[in-house]
Write a protein that holds these residues in place. Structure first.
Motif, short mmCIF file in Angstrom:
data_model
loop_
_atom_site.label_atom_id
_atom_site.label_comp_id
_atom_site.label_asym_id
_atom_site.label_seq_id
_atom_site.Cartn_x
_atom_site.Cartn_y
_atom_site.Cartn_z
N LYS A 43 0.83 -1.21 0.00
CA LYS A 43 0.00 0.00 0.00
C LYS A 43 0.86 1.25 0.00
CE LYS A 43 -3.47 -2.72 2.33
NZ LYS A 43 -2.82 -3.57 3.32
N CYS A 44 0.21 2.39 -0.15
CA CYS A 44 0.92 3.66 -0.11
C CYS A 44 0.01 4.71 0.50
CB CYS A 44 1.36 4.07 -1.51
SG CYS A 44 -0.02 4.32 -2.65
N GLY A 45 0.62 5.77 1.01
CA GLY A 45 -0.15 6.91 1.52
C GLY A 45 -0.34 6.91 3.03
N ARG A 46 -0.19 5.75 3.66
CA ARG A 46 -0.30 5.70 5.13
C ARG A 46 1.03 5.20 5.70
NH1 ARG A 46 -4.93 3.53 9.39
NH2 ARG A 46 -4.04 4.85 10.99
N TYR A 47 1.57 5.99 6.61
CA TYR A 47 2.87 5.66 7.21
C TYR A 47 2.78 5.90 8.71
CZ TYR A 47 3.62 6.31 2.30
OH TYR A 47 3.47 6.21 0.95
N ILE A 48 3.74 5.37 9.44
CA ILE A 48 3.76 5.55 10.89
C ILE A 48 3.83 7.06 11.21
CG2 ILE A 48 6.15 5.51 11.81
CD1 ILE A 48 3.56 2.87 12.61
N GLU A 49 4.45 7.83 10.30
CA GLU A 49 4.56 9.29 10.50
C GLU A 49 3.27 10.03 10.17
OE1 GLU A 49 7.07 6.88 9.06
OE2 GLU A 49 6.96 8.25 7.36
N GLY A 50 2.35 9.38 9.45
CA GLY A 50 1.10 10.07 9.08
C GLY A 50 0.70 9.74 7.66
N PHE A 51 -0.26 10.50 7.14
CA PHE A 51 -0.80 10.23 5.80
C PHE A 51 -0.22 11.19 4.78
CE2 PHE A 51 -3.82 8.45 8.70
CZ PHE A 51 -4.24 7.30 8.07
N ALA A 75 -0.97 9.14 -10.54
CA ALA A 75 0.43 8.80 -10.25
C ALA A 75 0.63 7.28 -10.28
CB ALA A 75 0.85 9.36 -8.90
N LEU A 76 -0.36 6.57 -9.76
CA LEU A 76 -0.26 5.09 -9.75
C LEU A 76 -0.37 4.52 -11.17
CD1 LEU A 76 -0.20 5.36 -6.72
CD2 LEU A 76 -2.07 3.74 -6.54
N LEU A 77 -1.15 5.21 -12.02
CA LEU A 77 -1.24 4.75 -13.42
C LEU A 77 0.13 4.84 -14.10
CD1 LEU A 77 -4.73 6.25 -14.35
CD2 LEU A 77 -4.12 3.81 -14.42
N LYS A 78 0.89 5.87 -13.73
CA LYS A 78 2.26 5.98 -14.29
C LYS A 78 3.14 4.84 -13.77
CE LYS A 78 2.44 10.89 -15.23
NZ LYS A 78 2.49 12.14 -14.47
N LEU A 79 2.97 4.49 -12.49
CA LEU A 79 3.75 3.37 -11.93
C LEU A 79 3.40 2.06 -12.63
CD1 LEU A 79 3.65 4.13 -8.09
CD2 LEU A 79 5.54 4.52 -9.70
N LYS A 80 2.13 1.97 -13.04
CA LYS A 80 1.69 0.77 -13.77
C LYS A 80 2.45 0.71 -15.10
CE LYS A 80 -2.92 -1.28 -14.23
NZ LYS A 80 -4.35 -0.99 -14.30
N ILE A 116 -7.19 11.82 -4.13
CA ILE A 116 -7.03 10.42 -4.58
C ILE A 116 -7.42 10.32 -6.05
CG2 ILE A 116 -7.86 8.03 -4.28
CD1 ILE A 116 -6.18 8.95 -1.88
N VAL A 117 -8.57 10.94 -6.39
CA VAL A 117 -9.09 10.87 -7.77
C VAL A 117 -8.18 11.62 -8.73
CG1 VAL A 117 -11.00 11.62 -9.26
CG2 VAL A 117 -11.49 10.57 -7.03
N ASN A 118 -7.79 12.84 -8.36
CA ASN A 118 -7.12 13.73 -9.32
C ASN A 118 -5.60 13.62 -9.33
OD1 ASN A 118 -9.62 14.87 -10.08
ND2 ASN A 118 -9.60 16.13 -8.23
N GLU A 119 -5.02 13.13 -8.23
CA GLU A 119 -3.55 13.13 -8.15
C GLU A 119 -2.97 11.73 -7.89
OE1 GLU A 119 -1.97 16.09 -5.43
OE2 GLU A 119 -0.01 15.09 -5.35
N THR A 120 -3.52 11.02 -6.90
CA THR A 120 -2.90 9.75 -6.49
C THR A 120 -3.10 8.67 -7.56
OG1 THR A 120 -3.69 10.40 -4.29
CG2 THR A 120 -2.52 8.31 -4.46
N ILE A 121 -4.34 8.47 -8.00
CA ILE A 121 -4.59 7.42 -8.99
C ILE A 121 -3.80 7.71 -10.29
CG2 ILE A 121 -6.36 6.20 -10.38
CD1 ILE A 121 -6.72 5.60 -7.39
#
Ligand code: NAD
Length: 324
Positions: free
Chosen positions: A92-100, A146-151, A139-144
């Motif tokens: 997963k991504c976006g959630r870390y012990i330091e925060g979101f 970015a993930l499409l590029k990783l794909k 999530i809709v406009n930026e995160t997804i």
């Protein structure tokens, strides 16, 4: 002639991904010592046993145990040494012990860190972790995107979103291009005490997304041992689940087995992720799945447990920030 009894848990299609993942998925959060300490040797033996029983789907996150779960899972997968195309890993991504942080920059960096800890060249699924704690529009406009590029880069094969409130899934899936989110992971909403996920299953199927349901034991509520201290359930819900566990034990039954079988019974759900940290738990959970396939669920005990849990049915807890 009757077919011989199954010895490995069944595989199910995951939405439109083409992946055939095990109906019992290996939740690796306990490998991050989230439910008590686990040694490296125990982690390796647990993962080895999972493979032996036909479990081919492993779920982790950088958040679990502050990256420890990913590191332990990576070590265990390496030690067991199965060919990479014989198992599927989701992190997963976006959630870390330091925060979101669901920014494009952070999630893009995150996958490289995860791959290093997991000692893998790619993961099968990368999921935005507990998106109700971020802005769903981000999530809709930026995160997804970015993930499409990783794909495209080959570091991930499929994209998912996870979280507790069910509205987050419809909000995002209504706003992203069809096919950009491949998988959703819901937790604590398809078990004996809470079946709220059922209401959106037709919607999710209609969108062609793969459905993963986690925490069939309600993060320890439906176990004889009971939940960890950090469990967010109300005292009322905790005590009703404990009453159900004691009832089962007195009857010579195991509440965890019943709970897992209940979640596995709905085949619209591709995989039920259960957290496991010992060979014994893998054996018990795989046996529960195999027994369900051949003999079905103990309907009498299920009805009795449902009656005990009726006053708290679908009771959940708040999670996330208010979306504006
Ligand atoms: P769970 O309901 O699977 O319960 C896990 C607890 O039950 C642990 O204490 C485990 O040791 C114990 N257990 C497992 N098998 C048992 C058995 N046969 N008998 C008695 N006790 C048993 O909860 P979970 O671990 O939180 O959820 C499963 C997995 O799903 C996680 O590891 C994680 O991978 C995933 N998950 C993801 C999210 C998310 O993305 N937001 C949220 C929750 C869970």
């Amino acid at each position: 002639m009757a077919s011989p009894p199954a010895t490995r848990v069944e595989l199910r299609e995951l939405g439109n991904t083409g992946l055939r993942i095990s109906s019992v998925g290996f939740g690796a959060s306990p490998l991050g010592n989230v439910f008590g300490p686990v040694s490296e040797d125990e982690a390796i033996a647990t993962v080895r046993e999972a493979f032996r029983m036909g479990i081919n789907f492993f779920d982790t996150s950088p958040y679990y145990g502050g990256t420890l779960s990913e590191k332990m899972l990576g070590k265990a997968l390496k030690a067991v040494g199965k060919p990479r195309n014989e198992y599927f890993v989701s992190t997963k991504c976006g959630r870390y012990i330091e925060g979101f942080d669901f920014s494009a920059e952070r999630v893009t960096r995150s996958i490289d860190e995860s791959l290093e800890r997991l000692q893998l060249e790619y993961v099968d699924i990368l999921q935005c972790h507990d998106i109700e704690f971020g802005s769903l529009d981000q999530i809709v406009n930026e995160t997804i995107p970015a993930l499409l590029k990783l794909k495209e880069s080959g570091k991930i094969r499929f994209i998912g979103i996870t979280g507790l409130p069910l509205e987050i899934f419809t909000y995002v899936l209504d706003r992203v291009p069809l096919g950009s989110v491949d998988v959703i992971l819901s937790y604590c909403h398809y078990g004996i005490n809470d079946t709220a996920l059922e209401d959106i299953l037709p919607y999710l199927k209609g969108k062609g997304v793969g459905i993963i349901s986690a925490s069939p034991l309600a993060m320890g509520l439906l176990t004889e041992r009971g939940p960890p201290d950090w469990h967010p359930a109300s005292a009322e819900l905790k005590s009703a689940c404990q009453e159900a566990a004691v009832f089962c034990k007195r009857k010579g039954k195991n509440i965890s087995k019943l709970a897992l079988q209940y979640s596995l019974s709905n085949k619209t759900i591709s995989s039920v992720l259960v957290g496991m940290n010992s060979v014994r738990q893998v054996e018990e959970n795989a046996a529960a799945a195999l027994e369900l396939e051949t003999g079905g669920i103990d309907q009498e005990t299920l009805s009795e447990v449902e009656a005990i849990l009726k006053p708290v049915k679908n009771q959940t807890w708040p999670s996330g920030i208010r979306q504006t």
